[in-house]
Design an enzyme around this catalytic site. Sequence first.
Site, PDB file in Angstrom:
ATOM      1  N   HIS A  52      21.353  15.066  25.556  1.00  0.00           N
ATOM      2  CA  HIS A  52      20.505  15.989  24.811  1.00  0.00           C
ATOM      3  C   HIS A  52      19.378  15.244  24.111  1.00  0.00           C
ATOM      4  CE1 HIS A  52      19.524  19.623  22.563  1.00  0.00           C
ATOM      5  NE2 HIS A  52      19.319  18.829  21.537  1.00  0.00           N
TER       6      HIS A  52
ATOM      7  N   ASP B 258      24.651  30.336  16.330  1.00  0.00           N
ATOM      8  CA  ASP B 258      23.523  29.403  16.217  1.00  0.00           C
ATOM      9  C   ASP B 258      22.217  30.087  16.602  1.00  0.00           C
ATOM     10  OD1 ASP B 258      22.097  26.791  16.115  1.00  0.00           O
ATOM     11  OD2 ASP B 258      21.883  27.219  18.250  1.00  0.00           O
TER      12      ASP B 258
ATOM     13  N   ARG C  58      16.346  30.757  10.406  1.00  0.00           N
ATOM     14  CA  ARG C  58      15.799  29.526   9.803  1.00  0.00           C
ATOM     15  C   ARG C  58      14.325  29.377  10.142  1.00  0.00           C
ATOM     16  NH1 ARG C  58      19.204  25.374  12.619  1.00  0.00           N
ATOM     17  NH2 ARG C  58      17.858  23.885  11.578  1.00  0.00           N
TER      18      ARG C  58
ATOM     19  N   SER D  50      23.672  22.709  14.501  1.00  0.00           N
ATOM     20  CA  SER D  50      23.076  23.552  15.536  1.00  0.00           C
ATOM     21  C   SER D  50      23.150  22.868  16.901  1.00  0.00           C
ATOM     22  CB  SER D  50      21.619  23.849  15.151  1.00  0.00           C
ATOM     23  OG  SER D  50      20.904  24.418  16.221  1.00  0.00           O
TER      24      SER D  50
ATOM     25  N   LYS E 284      26.226  23.603  20.211  1.00  0.00           N
ATOM     26  CA  LYS E 284      25.892  23.932  21.601  1.00  0.00           C
ATOM     27  C   LYS E 284      26.509  22.915  22.568  1.00  0.00           C
ATOM     28  CE  LYS E 284      21.647  24.435  20.113  1.00  0.00           C
ATOM     29  NZ  LYS E 284      20.358  24.911  19.593  1.00  0.00           N
TER      30      LYS E 284
HETATM   31  N1  URA Z   1      17.165  22.045  17.887  1.00  0.00           N
HETATM   32  C1  URA Z   1      18.245  22.815  17.753  1.00  0.00           C
HETATM   33  O1  URA Z   1      18.903  23.127  18.729  1.00  0.00           O
HETATM   34  N2  URA Z   1      18.602  23.231  16.532  1.00  0.00           N
HETATM   35  C2  URA Z   1      17.917  22.902  15.435  1.00  0.00           C
HETATM   36  O2  URA Z   1      18.297  23.301  14.353  1.00  0.00           O
HETATM   37  C3  URA Z   1      16.779  22.110  15.578  1.00  0.00           C
HETATM   38  C4  URA Z   1      16.433  21.686  16.828  1.00  0.00           C
END
Ligand code: URA
Length: 435
Positions: A82, A161, A168, A183, A187
């Site tokens: 990621h 999320d 947010r 967050s 995932k």
């Molecule tokens: N990328 C994400 O997946 N979540 C965040 O909060 C910021 C960047």
Amino acid sequence: MRMYDLIKKKRDGGSLTKGEIDFIVEGFTSGQIPDYQMAALAMAIYFRGMDREETLNLTLAMAASGDMLDLSGVPGIKVDKHSTGGVADTTTLVLAPLVASCGVPVAKLSGRGLGHTGGTVDKLEAVPGFRAEISTEEFITNLKRYGIAVAAQSAEITPADRKLYALRDVTATVDSIPLIASSVMSKKIAAGADAIVLDVKVGRGAFMKDLAAARELARAMVDIGAAAGRATVAYITGMDQPLGLAIGNGLEMAEAIQVLKGSGSRDLVALCLELGSVMLVLGGRAKDKEEARQRLEDALYGGAALEKFRELIIAQGGDGRVVDDPSLLPRARYQEAWVAEGDVYLAFLPADKLGEIAMKLGAGREKKGDPIDPAVGIVLGGKVGDLIRKGQPVATVFANDREKLKQALAELKGCIVLSPDPVTPPPLVLEEIRG
Ligand code: URA
Ligand code: CA
């Protein structure tokens, strides 16, 4: 339990228990806790922070808020990768087939691009016919059969999320380290991989603008991974300038193909070999990074990685011929280069500005759901420190609209800095953080 009391507790600097965090995430996901209360809590977290245990509990609660992929039926140690998002970051397109061709199954759920950073899914969709929206069944079948699957993350994964991130985004609470860490990791955990390699970008084109903040985020995510039983390694890498040379979805796809053919941007190759070597070690396919690097180089320069990429494209409905003939990718109507008037060194390539210029050409989204044009973008003549000879392009613009092309060229000239004297290239890989 009342949401009011939990907001007040966090506002006053208290720590939320696992039971309280589960209550919040479940209530917010189901709609029982309204957006205004969740927004207030997000702001309280922004100012008060969360300790390690709270951050872990929030991550696990969000991971469990929707479907969780079970990859246990797929043999081998599955490794995910990621990036926190950058400009011209084509790493996944190269790394996924490269690592898969060395025998480590790569299961990658990916997002679409937003703002000036591109998304892997958008780049793959530049290939005619490619389907990124595949079912979980197809994802797992492909993973078993080809050792690789790259898909758009569905709405059924981490809905908490998804909802919280949208909130947010409009309440100035995105840049909170515990909220970003939970967050991202929620995932990754829901996506089911056994091991995770994180590329935390730092610099003007990234979320994290300074090294101290990037280090803190990387540490928070590595700790979550370890506590959740997923071996996690993070790299901090520079994002003051774009990573590769191409910015724009089809152009980045063409660049990835070039790298998989053994040439292409030096930094992109270097980063793929670095991240890939850790993925091979975590995946149990090499005893150390040196052995891993050798295997990766064999796969890259021997053609196995390119063949794996073709397999991925065909498996998901794409036209595999693009691998041999990138001119099958969408092409822009207009193309114009800014040519060097003398021998010059590239001194400054601001990733954020360049990403925005590409976005205005149509390569990116200003807001979620905006359409993108896969053909347009920018190709740089080099990276900071490179010499551009007289008559060679500093940058080339690809556009489908003449006005936008003119505008982009003017903006490039206003933000790229050239120097008659040699310039030292900035470092790419800054730090490695392990659990
Ligand atoms: N990328 C994400 O997946 N979540 C965040 O909060 C910021 C960047
Ligand atoms: Ca990405």
